[in-house]
Design a protein around this motif. Structure first.
Motif, PDB file in Angstrom:
ATOM      1  N   ASN A 177       7.156  -8.518   7.347  1.00  0.00           N
ATOM      2  CA  ASN A 177       7.105  -7.051   7.457  1.00  0.00           C
ATOM      3  C   ASN A 177       8.046  -6.365   6.469  1.00  0.00           C
ATOM      4  O   ASN A 177       8.526  -5.261   6.726  1.00  0.00           O
ATOM      5  CB  ASN A 177       7.431  -6.553   8.871  1.00  0.00           C
ATOM      6  CG  ASN A 177       6.447  -7.053   9.901  1.00  0.00           C
ATOM      7  OD1 ASN A 177       5.361  -7.481   9.551  1.00  0.00           O
ATOM      8  ND2 ASN A 177       6.841  -7.009  11.164  1.00  0.00           N
ATOM      9  N   LEU A 178       8.314  -7.031   5.367  1.00  0.00           N
ATOM     10  CA  LEU A 178       9.104  -6.383   4.316  1.00  0.00           C
ATOM     11  C   LEU A 178       8.161  -5.556   3.430  1.00  0.00           C
ATOM     12  O   LEU A 178       8.435  -4.389   3.129  1.00  0.00           O
ATOM     13  CB  LEU A 178       9.835  -7.444   3.486  1.00  0.00           C
ATOM     14  CG  LEU A 178      10.681  -6.918   2.336  1.00  0.00           C
ATOM     15  CD1 LEU A 178      11.891  -6.156   2.862  1.00  0.00           C
ATOM     16  CD2 LEU A 178      11.154  -8.063   1.441  1.00  0.00           C
ATOM     17  N   PHE A 179       7.056  -6.179   3.051  1.00  0.00           N
ATOM     18  CA  PHE A 179       6.035  -5.455   2.294  1.00  0.00           C
ATOM     19  C   PHE A 179       5.256  -4.536   3.250  1.00  0.00           C
ATOM     20  O   PHE A 179       5.260  -4.745   4.465  1.00  0.00           O
ATOM     21  CB  PHE A 179       5.060  -6.443   1.641  1.00  0.00           C
ATOM     22  CG  PHE A 179       5.644  -7.205   0.482  1.00  0.00           C
ATOM     23  CD1 PHE A 179       5.515  -6.726  -0.814  1.00  0.00           C
ATOM     24  CD2 PHE A 179       6.323  -8.396   0.678  1.00  0.00           C
ATOM     25  CE1 PHE A 179       6.037  -7.428  -1.887  1.00  0.00           C
ATOM     26  CE2 PHE A 179       6.855  -9.108  -0.381  1.00  0.00           C
ATOM     27  CZ  PHE A 179       6.720  -8.612  -1.663  1.00  0.00           C
ATOM     28  N   ASP A 180       4.554  -3.592   2.663  1.00  0.00           N
ATOM     29  CA  ASP A 180       3.746  -2.676   3.472  1.00  0.00           C
ATOM     30  C   ASP A 180       2.337  -3.236   3.694  1.00  0.00           C
ATOM     31  O   ASP A 180       1.600  -2.733   4.537  1.00  0.00           O
ATOM     32  CB  ASP A 180       3.640  -1.315   2.776  1.00  0.00           C
ATOM     33  CG  ASP A 180       5.022  -0.774   2.447  1.00  0.00           C
ATOM     34  OD1 ASP A 180       5.945  -1.005   3.249  1.00  0.00           O
ATOM     35  OD2 ASP A 180       5.172  -0.153   1.375  1.00  0.00           O
ATOM     36  N   GLY A 181       1.977  -4.233   2.928  1.00  0.00           N
ATOM     37  CA  GLY A 181       0.665  -4.869   3.040  1.00  0.00           C
ATOM     38  C   GLY A 181       0.704  -6.165   2.259  1.00  0.00           C
ATOM     39  O   GLY A 181       1.778  -6.621   1.868  1.00  0.00           O
ATOM     40  N   THR A 182      -0.461  -6.758   1.994  1.00  0.00           N
ATOM     41  CA  THR A 182      -0.488  -8.034   1.273  1.00  0.00           C
ATOM     42  C   THR A 182       0.074  -7.864  -0.135  1.00  0.00           C
ATOM     43  O   THR A 182      -0.458  -7.068  -0.916  1.00  0.00           O
ATOM     44  CB  THR A 182      -1.934  -8.559   1.154  1.00  0.00           C
ATOM     45  OG1 THR A 182      -2.495  -8.610   2.453  1.00  0.00           O
ATOM     46  CG2 THR A 182      -1.954  -9.938   0.534  1.00  0.00           C
ATOM     47  N   PRO A 183       1.141  -8.577  -0.466  1.00  0.00           N
ATOM     48  CA  PRO A 183       1.668  -8.468  -1.829  1.00  0.00           C
ATOM     49  C   PRO A 183       0.775  -9.199  -2.822  1.00  0.00           C
ATOM     50  O   PRO A 183       0.043 -10.127  -2.449  1.00  0.00           O
ATOM     51  CB  PRO A 183       3.040  -9.137  -1.737  1.00  0.00           C
ATOM     52  CG  PRO A 183       2.957 -10.051  -0.571  1.00  0.00           C
ATOM     53  CD  PRO A 183       1.941  -9.479   0.375  1.00  0.00           C
ATOM     54  N   LEU A 184       0.809  -8.767  -4.050  1.00  0.00           N
ATOM     55  CA  LEU A 184       0.106  -9.438  -5.150  1.00  0.00           C
ATOM     56  C   LEU A 184      -1.400  -9.469  -4.907  1.00  0.00           C
ATOM     57  O   LEU A 184      -2.086 -10.419  -5.232  1.00  0.00           O
ATOM     58  CB  LEU A 184       0.660 -10.864  -5.346  1.00  0.00           C
ATOM     59  CG  LEU A 184       2.193 -10.954  -5.414  1.00  0.00           C
ATOM     60  CD1 LEU A 184       2.661 -12.379  -5.294  1.00  0.00           C
ATOM     61  CD2 LEU A 184       2.712 -10.316  -6.688  1.00  0.00           C
ATOM     62  N   TYR A 185      -1.889  -8.404  -4.299  1.00  0.00           N
ATOM     63  CA  TYR A 185      -3.300  -8.283  -3.956  1.00  0.00           C
ATOM     64  C   TYR A 185      -3.858  -7.118  -4.764  1.00  0.00           C
ATOM     65  O   TYR A 185      -3.155  -6.114  -4.940  1.00  0.00           O
ATOM     66  CB  TYR A 185      -3.420  -8.008  -2.464  1.00  0.00           C
ATOM     67  CG  TYR A 185      -4.794  -8.209  -1.884  1.00  0.00           C
ATOM     68  CD1 TYR A 185      -5.337  -9.487  -1.788  1.00  0.00           C
ATOM     69  CD2 TYR A 185      -5.526  -7.134  -1.416  1.00  0.00           C
ATOM     70  CE1 TYR A 185      -6.595  -9.684  -1.234  1.00  0.00           C
ATOM     71  CE2 TYR A 185      -6.784  -7.328  -0.850  1.00  0.00           C
ATOM     72  CZ  TYR A 185      -7.313  -8.607  -0.767  1.00  0.00           C
ATOM     73  OH  TYR A 185      -8.551  -8.789  -0.224  1.00  0.00           O
TER      74      TYR A 185
END
Lengths: 376, 253
Positions: free
Chosen positions: A363-371
């Motif tokens: 839950n650090l990113f707001d959504g899937t990173p590197l997507y």
């Protein structure tokens, strides 16, 4: 036209200001400062800023690490300090070594064979002391015909513990994951070359999410509700300094939360400490009787061997400045492959055996990173 | 190309507009926790030219830290007189009480000062001390604690001493053969295991798990003799620095 020129100039100046501000804000000089953005080709998505030092005994120490999840996000401090706090090495016949706290071991100078530029390597430091490798890490995700290959920046240096070398490696991935590993290699102990033994590094991880204070540690615990088909995951908080067991069937993990750090959807951000192991080593010293330890930050509490003393006053670690410790292990049974039968002047070497852990953002990113953004 | 106006008033207005635009772009793009350009970079103090807060200690800083710790009355008291020696001086990043000083922002590095951890040892009474030294104009000792001799790491000097004790033992000399006197304790930068002509002695702190063995608590070395990459593998040489004796244990299979 004039307005356009002014705006362009302002943008150029702003960019120059950013470059200057970023460069001047680092808290260590080059070569101790490593900055890496990802992906290495194409527009930046994530970025690490790291300071390192080689220190006698501890080897490669990370003296700060910040991660930025997007170019418009703030940097989040992940480590104030991350290091090896001990390597306990018991031999089966009953003697043992403390390879960090018992001797002022130095480190091995590296060369271009260790760290070839052709493989993405850069030698750092005056020795040179450390190899920095920027490399492909294989698949980050795959979804039918779509896929993304991840990248990472790896720093490693080598403690020279007489006949043994310990490779101390820190990997900082494009998705915010940190992997810490120790690899034991070089020559088996002269006089006991065929004796089985273990190498037990204990990492000291001073994780400070969004500032020193306000961190809490939870124990991630998985339970299968046998004989039924359901399962339950809980994460009770650790209230006071303590040692904790890794339970294989519970997939034990430690979760570090900050009281204020949340992602855009409003979920609490944390890092999860996940062991990468295949056993549970127990020996006579008390420090080897637990797999995890949680202590309150004290600047001079650097040596894992003293952990039973450090926790003896049971200070609160809830909503506090906390330090995690993790005990990993390698079981080395010498084999013919560790030696050379052909030439007594070339005695052979033990190939590297690794042990380590992963620190994974949750839950650090707001959504899937590197997507791909267009898919959102 | 448009020439600049000679009228100072519009030029000032344009200057203001330009500054406003630059600031606007900067504030829009600048991440919250990232450094901004409002303040110039902090200049290094005259005492620490070009040394940033998380850089390793300089040789000069190490000397100052060792001196401050050795001269400190509390350290002296803990060590109980005699002629203690410095075991090591190492960089320490001490968190400040004011957390804002540990944030990289406003174009400045963190402001935590420079600190060193110094460990000293008195072999005459087997006492050690650890001191945290604040490296500033006064170089003061901030924190002191006692270390049992058992907890003081062995050093290059200890290894040299162990080697000289070992060489007085006939069994060790017999183990090493005709070139016993050619073995040397090497500094880290001299070690080249790939050099077949290099004859060296290395050491590991040796501890037994048997409380009846003196090496359960005392300061013992396991000495490793090597010629090039090949270690002498027939026996183990163990030196007790407290008892100042050496023994040879034949190889176990």
């Amino acid at each position: 036209m004039r307005t356009h020129r002014v705006v362009s100039l302002a943008l150029i100046l702003a960019a120059a200001f950013f470059a200057a501000a970023e460069a001047s804000a680092q808290s260590c000089s080059r070569p101790y400062f490593v900055e890496q953005s990802f992906p290495t080709g194409g527009p930046e998505q994530t970025r690490w800023r790291i300071c390192w030092q080689m220190q006698p005994r501890h080897g490669l120490v990370i003296t700060s690490a910040h991660f930025r999840k997007s170019p418009t996000s703030p940097f989040v401090r992940v480590f104030w300090d991350a290091r090896i706090g001990e390597i306990y090495v018991p031999y089966h016949s009953g003697f043992a070594f403390y390879d960090v706290s018992d001797f002022t071991f130095g480190w091995v100078a590296l060369n271009s064979n260790d760290c070839p530029a052709a493989k993405g390597g850069t030698l750092l430091g005056g020795g040179p002391d450390v190899c920095k490798e920027v490399r492909d890490r294989g698949l980050a995700w795959k979804d039918d015909t779509d896929a993304y290959r991840g990248e990472e920046v790896v720093l490693w240096g080598t403690i020279d513990a007489a006949n043994y070398n310990y490779i101390v490696e820190w990997t900082f991935r494009d998705d915010g994951v940190v992997v810490g590993r120790v690899g034991a290699t070089a020559q088996n102990l002269p006089g006991s070359q065929t004796e089985a033994h273990m190498h037990g590094p204990i990492w000291r991880l001073d994780i400070d999410l969004d500032g020193f204070t306000g961190d809490s540690v939870h124990v991630g615990t998985h339970k299968e509700n046998l004989p039924g088909p359901t399962a339950t995951d809980t994460d009770p908080v650790v209230n006071v300094e303590t040692g904790l067991q890794w339970v294989d069937e519970q997939f034990t993990t430690l979760h570090v939360h900050d009281s204020a750090l949340k992602n855009k959807p409003g979920n609490r951000s944390m890092y999860m400490l996940m062991p990468l192991r295949w056993g549970k080593q127990r020996h006579s010293p008390d420090v080897t009787k637990q797999d995890f330890w949680v202590t309150r930050y004290r600047g001079t509490e650097l040596f894992a061997r003293e952990l039973p003393t450090y926790i003896s006053n049971a200070e609160s670690v809830s909503n506090a400045d906390v330090v995690l410790w993790y005990y990993g292990g390698v079981h080395h049974i010498p084999r013919d492959e560790d030696f050379s039968s052909a030439d007594p002047q070339w005695p052979g070497v033990a190939h590297v055996m690794w042990t380590g852990f992963m620190l994974k953002p949750h839950n650090l990113f707001d959504g899937t990173p590197l997507y791909p953004q267009k898919r959102r | 190309m448009t020439l600049p106006s000679r009228d100072p008033a519009p030029r000032r207005r344009r200057g203001k507009r330009f500054t406003l635009l630059a600031c606007l772009f900067t504030s829009l793009l600048c991440p919250v926790d990232a450094p901004s350009q409002r303040r110039p970079p902090r200049r290094p103090t005259p005492q620490q030219p070009q040394t940033l807060p998380l850089d390793p200690l300089t040789p000069e800083e190490k000397e100052r830290a060792a001196r401050a710790a050795s001269d400190d009355a509390r350290v002296k008291e803990l060590l109980g007189g005699g002629t203690p020696r410095v075991v090591y001086v190492e960089f320490l990043a001490v968190k400040p009480d004011d957390e804002s000083r540990a944030r990289e922002r406003d174009g400045s590095p963190i402001r935590i000062g420079r600190h060193a951890e110094v460990v000293l040892y008195n072999s005459e009474n087997d006492r050690g001390a650890r001191a945290v030294v604040v490296l500033d104009r006064r170089d003061s000792v901030r924190q002191v604690e006692r270390l049992d001799g058992d907890r003081v790491p062995l050093t290059f000097a200890d290894l040299q001493e162990a080697h000289s004790i070992a060489l007085r033992n006939p069994e060790v000399r017999s183990l090493l053969g005709a070139d016993a006197d050619r073995f040397r304790v090497l500094r880290q930068e001299q070690i080249r295991r790939g050099d077949e002509s290099q004859i060296a002695v290395e050491g590991l702190r040796y501890r037994t798990t048997d409380p009846a063995d003196p090496c359960y608590r005392q300061r013992c070395f396991l000495l490793l003799f090597r010629r090039g990459r090949a270690y002498v593998n027939d026996a183990r040489t163990i030196v007790n620095l407290n008892a100042r004796n050496a023994r040879v244990e034949r190889r176990r299979r």
